[in-house]
Each structure stands twice: as C-alpha cells, then as structure tokens.
Design an enzyme around this catalytic site. Structure first.
Site, PDB file in Angstrom:
ATOM      1  N   TRP A  39       5.643   2.200  -6.150  1.00 19.71           N
ATOM      2  CA  TRP A  39       5.274   1.140  -5.859  1.00 19.71           C
ATOM      3  C   TRP A  39       4.619   0.289  -6.866  1.00 19.71           C
ATOM      4  CZ3 TRP A  39       0.186   1.640  -5.824  1.00 19.71           C
ATOM      5  CH2 TRP A  39      -0.342   3.035  -5.324  1.00 19.71           C
ATOM      6  N   ASN A  40       3.765   1.135  -7.721  1.00 22.39           N
ATOM      7  CA  ASN A  40       2.534   0.903  -8.322  1.00 22.39           C
ATOM      8  C   ASN A  40       2.992  -0.366  -9.658  1.00 22.39           C
ATOM      9  OD1 ASN A  40       3.531   3.031  -9.884  1.00 22.39           O
ATOM     10  ND2 ASN A  40       1.505   3.551 -10.593  1.00 22.39           N
ATOM     11  N   HIS A  84      13.999   2.967  -3.974  1.00 23.40           N
ATOM     12  CA  HIS A  84      12.341   2.528  -4.455  1.00 23.40           C
ATOM     13  C   HIS A  84      11.470   3.039  -3.365  1.00 23.40           C
ATOM     14  CE1 HIS A  84       9.923   0.595  -7.092  1.00 23.40           C
ATOM     15  NE2 HIS A  84      10.746  -0.360  -7.391  1.00 23.40           N
ATOM     16  N   ALA A  85      10.152   2.630  -3.739  1.00 23.35           N
ATOM     17  CA  ALA A  85       9.113   3.102  -2.603  1.00 23.35           C
ATOM     18  C   ALA A  85       9.559   2.212  -1.219  1.00 23.35           C
ATOM     19  CB  ALA A  85       8.002   3.014  -3.253  1.00 23.35           C
ATOM     20  N   SER A  86       9.316   2.726  -0.283  1.00 24.24           N
ATOM     21  CA  SER A  86       9.566   2.185   1.037  1.00 24.24           C
ATOM     22  C   SER A  86       8.699   0.576   1.063  1.00 24.24           C
ATOM     23  CB  SER A  86       9.207   2.682   2.279  1.00 24.24           C
ATOM     24  OG  SER A  86      10.299   3.750   2.246  1.00 24.24           O
ATOM     25  N   SER A 138       4.071  11.148  -6.780  1.00 26.90           N
ATOM     26  CA  SER A 138       2.990  11.974  -6.537  1.00 26.90           C
ATOM     27  C   SER A 138       3.604  13.365  -6.798  1.00 26.90           C
ATOM     28  CB  SER A 138       2.510  12.020  -5.307  1.00 26.90           C
ATOM     29  OG  SER A 138       3.437  12.150  -4.271  1.00 26.90           O
ATOM     30  N   GLU A 169       7.844  12.085 -13.757  1.00 27.07           N
ATOM     31  CA  GLU A 169       6.636  11.602 -14.192  1.00 27.07           C
ATOM     32  C   GLU A 169       5.636  11.291 -13.175  1.00 27.07           C
ATOM     33  OE1 GLU A 169       3.781   9.639 -14.949  1.00 27.07           O
ATOM     34  OE2 GLU A 169       4.989   7.559 -15.096  1.00 27.07           O
ATOM     35  N   CYS A 200      -0.993   5.659 -13.302  1.00 24.61           N
ATOM     36  CA  CYS A 200      -0.946   7.268 -13.604  1.00 24.61           C
ATOM     37  C   CYS A 200      -1.958   7.495 -14.757  1.00 24.61           C
ATOM     38  CB  CYS A 200       0.584   7.732 -13.570  1.00 24.61           C
ATOM     39  SG  CYS A 200       1.549   6.900 -14.716  1.00 24.61           S
ATOM     40  N   GLU A 214      -6.521  13.492  -8.357  1.00 27.35           N
ATOM     41  CA  GLU A 214      -6.211  12.216  -8.742  1.00 27.35           C
ATOM     42  C   GLU A 214      -6.739  11.235  -7.903  1.00 27.35           C
ATOM     43  OE1 GLU A 214      -2.123  10.854  -8.881  1.00 27.35           O
ATOM     44  OE2 GLU A 214      -2.485   9.695 -10.645  1.00 27.35           O
TER      45      GLU A 214
HETATM   46  P1  NDP Z   1       4.806   9.222  -3.006  1.00 26.37           P
HETATM   47  O1  NDP Z   1       5.018  10.159  -4.345  1.00 26.37           O
HETATM   48  O2  NDP Z   1       4.753   9.636  -1.941  1.00 26.37           O
HETATM   49  O3  NDP Z   1       6.060   7.963  -3.409  1.00 26.37           O
HETATM   50  C1  NDP Z   1       6.691   7.850  -4.558  1.00 26.37           C
HETATM   51  C2  NDP Z   1       8.320   7.791  -4.466  1.00 26.37           C
HETATM   52  O4  NDP Z   1       8.709   9.086  -3.942  1.00 26.37           O
HETATM   53  C3  NDP Z   1       8.749   6.856  -3.314  1.00 26.37           C
HETATM   54  O5  NDP Z   1       9.864   6.276  -3.435  1.00 26.37           O
HETATM   55  C4  NDP Z   1       8.756   7.686  -1.720  1.00 26.37           C
HETATM   56  O6  NDP Z   1       9.640   7.337  -1.172  1.00 26.37           O
HETATM   57  C5  NDP Z   1       9.298   8.891  -2.485  1.00 26.37           C
HETATM   58  N1  NDP Z   1       9.086  10.318  -2.021  1.00 26.37           N
HETATM   59  C6  NDP Z   1       7.883  10.623  -1.418  1.00 26.37           C
HETATM   60  N2  NDP Z   1       8.000  11.985  -0.913  1.00 26.37           N
HETATM   61  C7  NDP Z   1       9.177  12.232  -1.182  1.00 26.37           C
HETATM   62  C8  NDP Z   1       9.945  13.391  -1.040  1.00 26.37           C
HETATM   63  N3  NDP Z   1       9.500  14.303  -0.347  1.00 26.37           N
HETATM   64  N4  NDP Z   1      11.122  13.578  -1.329  1.00 26.37           N
HETATM   65  C9  NDP Z   1      11.979  12.517  -1.881  1.00 26.37           C
HETATM   66  N5  NDP Z   1      11.229  11.463  -2.029  1.00 26.37           N
HETATM   67  C10 NDP Z   1      10.022  11.262  -1.728  1.00 26.37           C
HETATM   68  O7  NDP Z   1       3.565   8.329  -3.672  1.00 26.37           O
HETATM   69  P2  NDP Z   1       2.656   7.465  -2.355  1.00 26.37           P
HETATM   70  O8  NDP Z   1       3.144   6.162  -2.240  1.00 26.37           O
HETATM   71  O9  NDP Z   1       2.735   8.267  -0.917  1.00 26.37           O
HETATM   72  O10 NDP Z   1       1.385   7.674  -3.011  1.00 26.37           O
HETATM   73  C11 NDP Z   1       0.591   8.756  -2.981  1.00 26.37           C
HETATM   74  C12 NDP Z   1      -0.082   9.090  -4.082  1.00 26.37           C
HETATM   75  O11 NDP Z   1       0.806   9.457  -5.119  1.00 26.37           O
HETATM   76  C13 NDP Z   1      -0.989   8.228  -4.837  1.00 26.37           C
HETATM   77  O12 NDP Z   1      -2.338   8.243  -4.211  1.00 26.37           O
HETATM   78  C14 NDP Z   1      -1.009   8.422  -6.276  1.00 26.37           C
HETATM   79  O13 NDP Z   1      -2.091   9.668  -6.220  1.00 26.37           O
HETATM   80  C15 NDP Z   1       0.402   9.251  -6.394  1.00 26.37           C
HETATM   81  N6  NDP Z   1       1.132   8.216  -7.173  1.00 26.37           N
HETATM   82  C16 NDP Z   1       1.328   8.475  -8.422  1.00 26.37           C
HETATM   83  C17 NDP Z   1       2.134   7.465  -9.206  1.00 26.37           C
HETATM   84  C18 NDP Z   1       2.508   7.559 -10.613  1.00 26.37           C
HETATM   85  O14 NDP Z   1       2.615   6.456 -11.308  1.00 26.37           O
HETATM   86  N7  NDP Z   1       2.169   8.631 -11.007  1.00 26.37           N
HETATM   87  C19 NDP Z   1       2.944   6.248  -8.599  1.00 26.37           C
HETATM   88  C20 NDP Z   1       2.560   6.282  -7.001  1.00 26.37           C
HETATM   89  C21 NDP Z   1       1.722   7.284  -6.385  1.00 26.37           C
HETATM   90  P3  NDP Z   1       8.829   6.551   0.258  1.00 26.37           P
HETATM   91  O15 NDP Z   1       8.038   5.433  -0.435  1.00 26.37           O
HETATM   92  O16 NDP Z   1      10.091   6.089   1.236  1.00 26.37           O
HETATM   93  O17 NDP Z   1       7.911   7.503   1.020  1.00 26.37           O
END
Ligand code: NDP
Length: 454
Positions: free
Chosen positions: A129-130, A154-156, A206, A227, A261, A358
C-alpha cells in the site's frame, strides 16, 4: 470484504466484495487468453499503448493522487509526484523496451546462434500500500512491454487504487483482461500461485510475506522477484558537509510519512561529528509539520493504518526500554486516526528494535561509530541490504565505500537513495532478490531462449 479506511479519521471510505473462487478462475482464464494474442503484438503497437497509459496518468493526475491520499494518507504533493513517476516509467519502456529485448547474436561453431527473449505468460504481482501506484507500474510496464499479462493482488487497504490502475490500462486501449485486479485477501494468494496459468510471481512488501510467497512459488517451481524491507544506513563521515547532509537525511527519513522501503532508517555518525549531527538533525525534524495530507502545507500525514502505527510505537518503546534515548516525538497524539509524530532515537545500539528491525514510519535511529571503519561495519550489520548512503566531501572515498564496502543493492554518495527507471533497483539478504527497472527489470520475466542453427 476488503475495506478502505481513511487513516486521517478512521472513516470507512468503501467496502469491496472479494472475488469468489470461480470468479478468480474466470479472470485467470481470460488473462491467459489475452496473453496468447498479446504475445504476438509487435513492439511498436505495445509502445503506442504504453505512451497512452502515460497520458491517461498525466491527464487524471489529481484524481489518482487524491485516491491514494484518501486510502493510505500520503501527502498529496507526493501522490501527484508518484503519478508523474508512473507516467515516466511508461514513456521510458515505450522508448526502450524493444531495444532491451532485441535478439543477441553470439558467435559460436553454429552457422547462427543467438538469444531471444520470450514472454512467460500471466505474472502475479502481490503489492503493498505504501506507493500504491508506483510499486504496481514498475512491475506492470516492463512486464506488459515484454509481452506478458499481469494480475494484481494489491494490499487489502488500497482496493480503490487497484481498480483505478486496472482502469488506466483499459483507458489506454490495452486488450481487455490483459491486466486485471484480483480482489482477494492474502489467504487466497497460495491458491492463485498453484494455478497453472500463473507462470511467475513478484512481491513487494514485508519479509514474512515475501518468504510465504516465495515458499509457495518455489514448491510450484515458479520464478519470483522479491522487493522486501530495508533498514538503510546513512553514514556521516568525518569530512561530511553536515549542513547539506541534514535536509537530505531528514527528507529521506520522512518521505511518504516514513513508510518507504528505501527511507533512511539508521544514521551512523562518526564520533567526531556526532553531537553536531544530533543537534542539527533534531532541529530539522522539529521543523517538519504533521497534518491533513490533502493540504499541501504539511510535510507529514498519518500512518497508513492504526495497526501499523501501533507496531511502530511498540518498536520505539522496546528500543527505549533497552536504553535508547528519545530526543523528539515518541508519543501517540491524542487524536483520531493513525498519527505518529517525527521521532528521534539516539544512543541506539545492537539488540534494540531500532537497530535490528525495519522502522516503517517517521522514526530515526542515530548510532555512534568510533570511526569510518566501524561505521561501515555497523552499516553492514543488518539482516537487510536494500539501500545505503554515505556522506563525505571526498567523492573518491565515497565512491569506493559505496561500490566496494557497503553490502546493499543501491548505494549512493551525498544523496538520498531513490529509484529511477534507468537504474536497476533491488536488494540482497532479507531485502529480497531480483531487480526491477532498467534493462535488468524487463528481463526478469522472460524466457532467455538460446537458438542454435547448426
Ligand atoms: P505485508 O507485507 O503484509 O503486505 C504486502 C502485500 O503482501 C499485501 O498485498 C498483502 O496482502 C500481501 N501478503 C501479506 N502476507 C501474505 C502472505 N502470507 N501470503 C501472500 N500475500 C501476503 O505488509 P503490511 O501491510 O502488513 O506491512 C507490514 C510491514 O511490512 C511494514 O511495517 C513494513 O515494515 C513492511 N512493508 C514493506 C514494504 C516495502 O516497500 N518494502 C511495503 C509495505 C510494508 P494483504 O494486504 O491482503 O494482507
């Protein structure tokens, strides 16, 4: 049900029904069908459509920017810039995509031998989502130019953005179903990866999400690009121009409300410049204002969700419990919404959350190093390896440290780490693998095919 909630005031913007299993199956089949004809379309036509996608973005900049800001709280000026950057990546691959994928003739004992680059098919993108537009476009544009089809999970919390992106490609005239959004939560991703139509997966997000998706894709022998997170170190050396470095460091820490990130997360300062850096850094952080992200006059909006804000605050508290000193911020404001103020932690050491994890929000960790050598050692003492920056007036030394000594995918001198369509982007260690952007990015999801004519 997927919910978009405005992090400014916790108001529900909209709810979206998730796709059912049979709807998912149907979308995948249609995506595969679209791929089969798209792969035969010449590069000139693909490029024309991609230029149109760039125009659609520019023509609807404000609408898309406001949508992002409403769903995840980024400052509106950054949202507008994000739309422009997406248009740039469209133009860039429209211009260069064909040349990047030209056949490569290689002299061997054959009468003719060469490498040709063929698309793979439907690529699933699991996105965060960021940067709800940019993260998607930097995958989708090279992917479609290479002849692949795209499926976006995409993120929910940003389903509005996901549907708007699907619409950008439709409006630009791309074939129906070539780029589709799946309205699904993360629990449905494994099932989609198993589907034989999916040929590869890319994920930005993440580390746990990356590991889960890579594990599933690995068990299906499907290629992944990951990434993931970062904890970018910014090194302040003896001869750094501190007054120039400070705004760069603060901008990088606070970009996108601190949720990038490649934001600067650990500031590693040599002893001789420590106090000066600390004092000026806190002053600059204090000057940054937090308020309504739709209002251009504020530097910072809220965090994207309350749970993410709470997690960040927990990291701050755990660091303080272990001996870090909080010089600024560090308290959740008494107002509705996912607010968190610019925060500075100092005396950060090994074993503290601010050193090891992070920090995905506006929290800076300042770490003291004895000298340059120790600063480099601390910079590399991380599970992450996404970006890094070094500040020194000796450009030769800076270049040597960036190119030879820092263990990260993107190393900058006297500049904040940023992505650029012309330069490859990606990490090492737990920051992931594979590269996006440039000619490296467009070659991640192709069959590098050897042809040998005896
Ligand atoms: P997530 O990594 O959980 O979400 C990113 C995407 O992955 C979303 O579309 C999410 O779907 C999906 N996802 C999450 N878990 C799974 C899984 N087990 N299997 C398949 N898909 C999955 O990020 P969060 O929004 O929970 O953020 C948590 C932390 O992640 C942040 O605090 C930050 O540290 C890190 N982050 C890093 C980013 C970067 O650019 N590197 C970007 C965003 C977060 P859904 O939304 O439906 O859960």
């Amino acid at each position: 049900m997927l919910q978009s909630i405005n992090p400014v005031n916790e108001e529900l913007i909209k709810e979206y029904e998730e796709h059912t299993d049979s709807e998912i199956e149907n979308i995948l089949k249609r995506n595969d069908k679209a791929f089969k004809s798209w792969r035969t379309v010449d590069f000139g036509h693909r490029a024309d459509l991609m230029r149109k996608a760039g125009d659609v973005l520019r023509n609807n900049r404000d609408e898309y920017a406001e949508l992002m800001t409403r769903e995840m709280g980024k400052p509106i000026s950054g949202a507008r810039a994000e739309v422009d950057k997406c248009a740039w990546v469209c133009d860039y691959y429209a211009e260069n995509g064909e040349a990047f994928l030209n056949d490569e003739i290689i002299e061997t004992d054959a009468s003719k031998s060469f490498v040709t680059f063929e698309p793979l098919g439907s690529v699933l993108a699991v996105m965060p989502w960021n940067f709800p537009f940019w993260q998607v476009f930097r995958f989708a544009v090279p992917g479609l130019m290479a002849g692949n089809a795209g499926l976006l999970k995409h993120a929910s919390n940003v389903t509005g953005c996901a549907l708007a992106i699907e619409d950008v490609f439709k409006k630009a005239g791309f074939p129906e179903d070539l780029f589709r959004t799946l309205k699904i939560g993360s629990s449905k991703v494994a099932g989609v990866i198993e589907n034989p139509i999916i040929k590869a997966v890319t994920l930005t997000g993440s580390v746990p999400a990356g590991k889960a998706v890579a594990e599933k894709a690995g068990s299906e022998l499907k290629k992944t690009v990951l990434e993931l997170g970062g904890s970018d170190p910014y090194l302040i050396l003896d001869d750094a121009d501190i007054d120039k470095a400070i705004p760069t460091c603060v901008n990088s820490r606070l970009i996108n409300n601190g949720q990038s990130c490649i934001a600067a997360k650990r500031f590693i300062v040599v002893e001789s410049r420590f106090e000066e850096f600390e004092e000026k850094f806190v002053e600059e952080m204090k000057n940054r204002t937090m308020g309504d992200p739709m209002d251009d006059s504020f530097d910072l909006g809220p965090q994207a969700r309350n749970d993410l804000r709470d997690e960040l605050h927990d990291q701050v508290k755990r660091s303080i419990d272990k001996g870090a000193k909080c010089l600024l911020g560090g308290e959740i404001p008494d107002r509705k919404g996912a607010w968190y103020p610019p925060t500075v932690l100092t005396d950060v050491k090994q074993g503290m959350a601010a050193y090891e994890e992070e920090l995905f929000g506006p929290v800076a960790a300042i770490i003291k190093a004895k000298d340059e050598e120790e600063a480099i050692q601390i910079a590399n003492d991380s599970i992450f390896g996404l970006g890094a920056a070094v500040f020194t007036e000796d450009l030769g030394k800076g270049e040597k440290i960036a190119s030879k000594k820092l263990n990260a995918g993107n190393c900058f001198v006297n500049s904040l780490v940023k992505s650029d369509p012309r330069l490859p982007f990606g990490g090492i260690k737990e920051s992931g693998y594979g590269r996006e952007l440039s000619h490296f990015g467009i070659k991640e999801f192709v069959n590098v095919k050897t042809v040998y004519v005896g």
